[in-house]
Design a protein around this motif. Structure first.
Motif, PDB file in Angstrom:
ATOM      1  N   ALA A  89       0.828  -1.207   0.000  1.00 54.12           N
ATOM      2  CA  ALA A  89       0.000   0.000   0.000  1.00 54.12           C
ATOM      3  C   ALA A  89       0.861   1.254   0.000  1.00 54.12           C
ATOM      4  O   ALA A  89       0.488   2.281  -0.589  1.00 54.12           O
ATOM      5  N   MET A  90       2.017   1.191   0.654  1.00 49.76           N
ATOM      6  CA  MET A  90       2.921   2.341   0.654  1.00 49.76           C
ATOM      7  C   MET A  90       3.401   2.647  -0.763  1.00 49.76           C
ATOM      8  O   MET A  90       3.456   3.811  -1.176  1.00 49.76           O
ATOM      9  N   GLU A  91       3.749   1.611  -1.516  1.00 44.68           N
ATOM     10  CA  GLU A  91       4.173   1.818  -2.901  1.00 44.68           C
ATOM     11  C   GLU A  91       3.061   2.463  -3.719  1.00 44.68           C
ATOM     12  O   GLU A  91       3.312   3.375  -4.519  1.00 44.68           O
ATOM     13  N   ALA A  92       1.843   1.993  -3.538  1.00 51.37           N
ATOM     14  CA  ALA A  92       0.716   2.562  -4.274  1.00 51.37           C
ATOM     15  C   ALA A  92       0.510   4.027  -3.903  1.00 51.37           C
ATOM     16  O   ALA A  92       0.227   4.867  -4.768  1.00 51.37           O
ATOM     17  N   GLN A  93       0.661   4.333  -2.630  1.00 51.52           N
ATOM     18  CA  GLN A  93       0.520   5.726  -2.202  1.00 51.52           C
ATOM     19  C   GLN A  93       1.623   6.603  -2.780  1.00 51.52           C
ATOM     20  O   GLN A  93       1.393   7.778  -3.092  1.00 51.52           O
ATOM     21  N   HIS A  94       2.817   6.062  -2.933  1.00 52.07           N
ATOM     22  CA  HIS A  94       3.890   6.821  -3.569  1.00 52.07           C
ATOM     23  C   HIS A  94       3.496   7.209  -4.992  1.00 52.07           C
ATOM     24  O   HIS A  94       3.740   8.343  -5.431  1.00 52.07           O
ATOM     25  N   ARG A  95       2.895   6.290  -5.712  1.00 51.33           N
ATOM     26  CA  ARG A  95       2.479   6.593  -7.088  1.00 51.33           C
ATOM     27  C   ARG A  95       1.386   7.665  -7.099  1.00 51.33           C
ATOM     28  O   ARG A  95       1.388   8.553  -7.960  1.00 51.33           O
ATOM     29  N   GLU A  96       0.468   7.597  -6.153  1.00 53.12           N
ATOM     30  CA  GLU A  96      -0.583   8.612  -6.064  1.00 53.12           C
ATOM     31  C   GLU A  96       0.003   9.980  -5.732  1.00 53.12           C
ATOM     32  O   GLU A  96      -0.434  11.005  -6.282  1.00 53.12           O
ATOM     33  N   LEU A  97       0.973   9.999  -4.856  1.00 51.30           N
ATOM     34  CA  LEU A  97       1.626  11.263  -4.529  1.00 51.30           C
ATOM     35  C   LEU A  97       2.366  11.826  -5.733  1.00 51.30           C
ATOM     36  O   LEU A  97       2.379  13.051  -5.944  1.00 51.30           O
ATOM     37  N   ASP A  98       2.961  10.958  -6.542  1.00 48.61           N
ATOM     38  CA  ASP A  98       3.644  11.422  -7.752  1.00 48.61           C
ATOM     39  C   ASP A  98       2.673  12.146  -8.683  1.00 48.61           C
ATOM     40  O   ASP A  98       3.039  13.141  -9.328  1.00 48.61           O
ATOM     41  N   GLU A  99       1.453  11.663  -8.756  1.00 46.39           N
ATOM     42  CA  GLU A  99       0.457  12.318  -9.602  1.00 46.39           C
ATOM     43  C   GLU A  99       0.153  13.720  -9.085  1.00 46.39           C
ATOM     44  O   GLU A  99       0.042  14.678  -9.866  1.00 46.39           O
ATOM     45  N   GLY A 100       0.013  13.849  -7.770  1.00 42.76           N
ATOM     46  CA  GLY A 100      -0.240  15.166  -7.196  1.00 42.76           C
ATOM     47  C   GLY A 100       0.937  16.109  -7.375  1.00 42.76           C
ATOM     48  O   GLY A 100       0.760  17.311  -7.628  1.00 42.76           O
ATOM     49  N   ILE A 101       2.143  15.581  -7.264  1.00 45.29           N
ATOM     50  CA  ILE A 101       3.341  16.391  -7.466  1.00 45.29           C
ATOM     51  C   ILE A 101       3.400  16.899  -8.898  1.00 45.29           C
ATOM     52  O   ILE A 101       3.759  18.058  -9.155  1.00 45.29           O
ATOM     53  N   ALA A 102       3.063  16.051  -9.857  1.00 47.74           N
ATOM     54  CA  ALA A 102       3.055  16.467 -11.261  1.00 47.74           C
ATOM     55  C   ALA A 102       2.036  17.587 -11.488  1.00 47.74           C
ATOM     56  O   ALA A 102       2.302  18.546 -12.238  1.00 47.74           O
ATOM     57  N   GLU A 103       0.874  17.480 -10.830  1.00 43.42           N
ATOM     58  CA  GLU A 103      -0.126  18.542 -10.952  1.00 43.42           C
ATOM     59  C   GLU A 103       0.416  19.855 -10.398  1.00 43.42           C
ATOM     60  O   GLU A 103       0.298  20.912 -11.037  1.00 43.42           O
ATOM     61  N   VAL A 104       1.012  19.800  -9.204  1.00 45.21           N
ATOM     62  CA  VAL A 104       1.563  21.012  -8.611  1.00 45.21           C
ATOM     63  C   VAL A 104       2.652  21.600  -9.503  1.00 45.21           C
ATOM     64  O   VAL A 104       2.713  22.820  -9.698  1.00 45.21           O
TER      65      VAL A 104
END
Length: 227
Positions: A89-104
């Protein structure tokens, strides 16, 4: 940054270090949203300073998560059995955070060019979303995963994760990284962390690092710089 040079597999890993590093990302993501929101319209000089700080922050966070994905989960997962879902689940959350970082990053690029107030407001809201998402992830990792690391990961393996992060930190940013870690620590935590560093690093911090970190925070935070 790692704060231990022992490889004794009988010693438990110094997982308190992870909470200190996480606090850096919590603090800086919160401050970025607040500092961006305070920028006056058309102040592109200030926008450039904060955009640069964001990029350094984002690179550091990505390197931190990549180090976990590539070096921590592979040594932890074989020990977990049914608890493996938590690490995955931590790995999956890292990928989700990457999406938010790209948006920012996209919004940051647009705002940096002209510092328009409407771009600033949209960017600040995206930064606040990133902060909330990040804190939820870090809280869960500290609560659920770090106790498993303490049980199943050797000091040598843990040290290798820290060395990976240290190797990816530019040499001219090492004292700034140390200052960022120490900023929110208690006196006891600070003493404990510094005691685990090599003597030359402690001397460099005392002679040069503290002033270097103060200059950096003054530049980024202005009136908000810590006393």
């Amino acid at each position: 940054m790692t704060s231990s040079n022992t490889s004794d597999s009988t010693v438990h890993p110094y997982t308190r270090e992870m909470a200190m590093i996480h606090q850096v990302f919590r603090r800086e993501s919160r401050l970025l949203a607040e500092l961006v929101q305070e920028v006056r319209p058309a102040d592109t000089a200030r926008a450039r300073i904060l955009a640069e700080h964001w990029r350094l922050y984002a690179v550091g966070l990505h390197a931190h998560h990549t180090g976990e994905d590539e070096m921590l989960w592979p040594v932890l997962l074989p020990h977990l059995g049914l608890d493996a879902e938590q690490a995955l689940a931590m790995e999956a959350q890292h990928r989700e955070l990457d999406e938010g970082i790209a948006e920012v990053q996209g919004l940051m690029n647009r705002w940096e060019a002209q510092a328009l107030p409407e771009d600033r407001d949209e960017l600040a809201e995206a930064l606040r979303r990133h902060y909330r998402q990040l804190c939820a992830h870090l809280d869960e990792e500290e609560r659920e995963i770090m106790p498993l690391v303490a049980l199943h990961v050797t000091e040598k393996q843990w040290h290798a994760v820290g060395e990976r992060g240290l190797a990816e930190t530019p040499r001219n940013r090492l004292m700034i990284a140390l200052g960022a870690i120490l900023e929110d620590t208690s006196p006891e935590q600070r003493q404990e962390f510094l005691a685990r560093l090599p003597l030359p690093a402690r001397v460099l911090w005392k002679l040069l690092g503290q002033r270097q970190y103060r200059r950096e925070t003054d530049r980024i935070r202005g009136r908000r710089a810590t006393g």
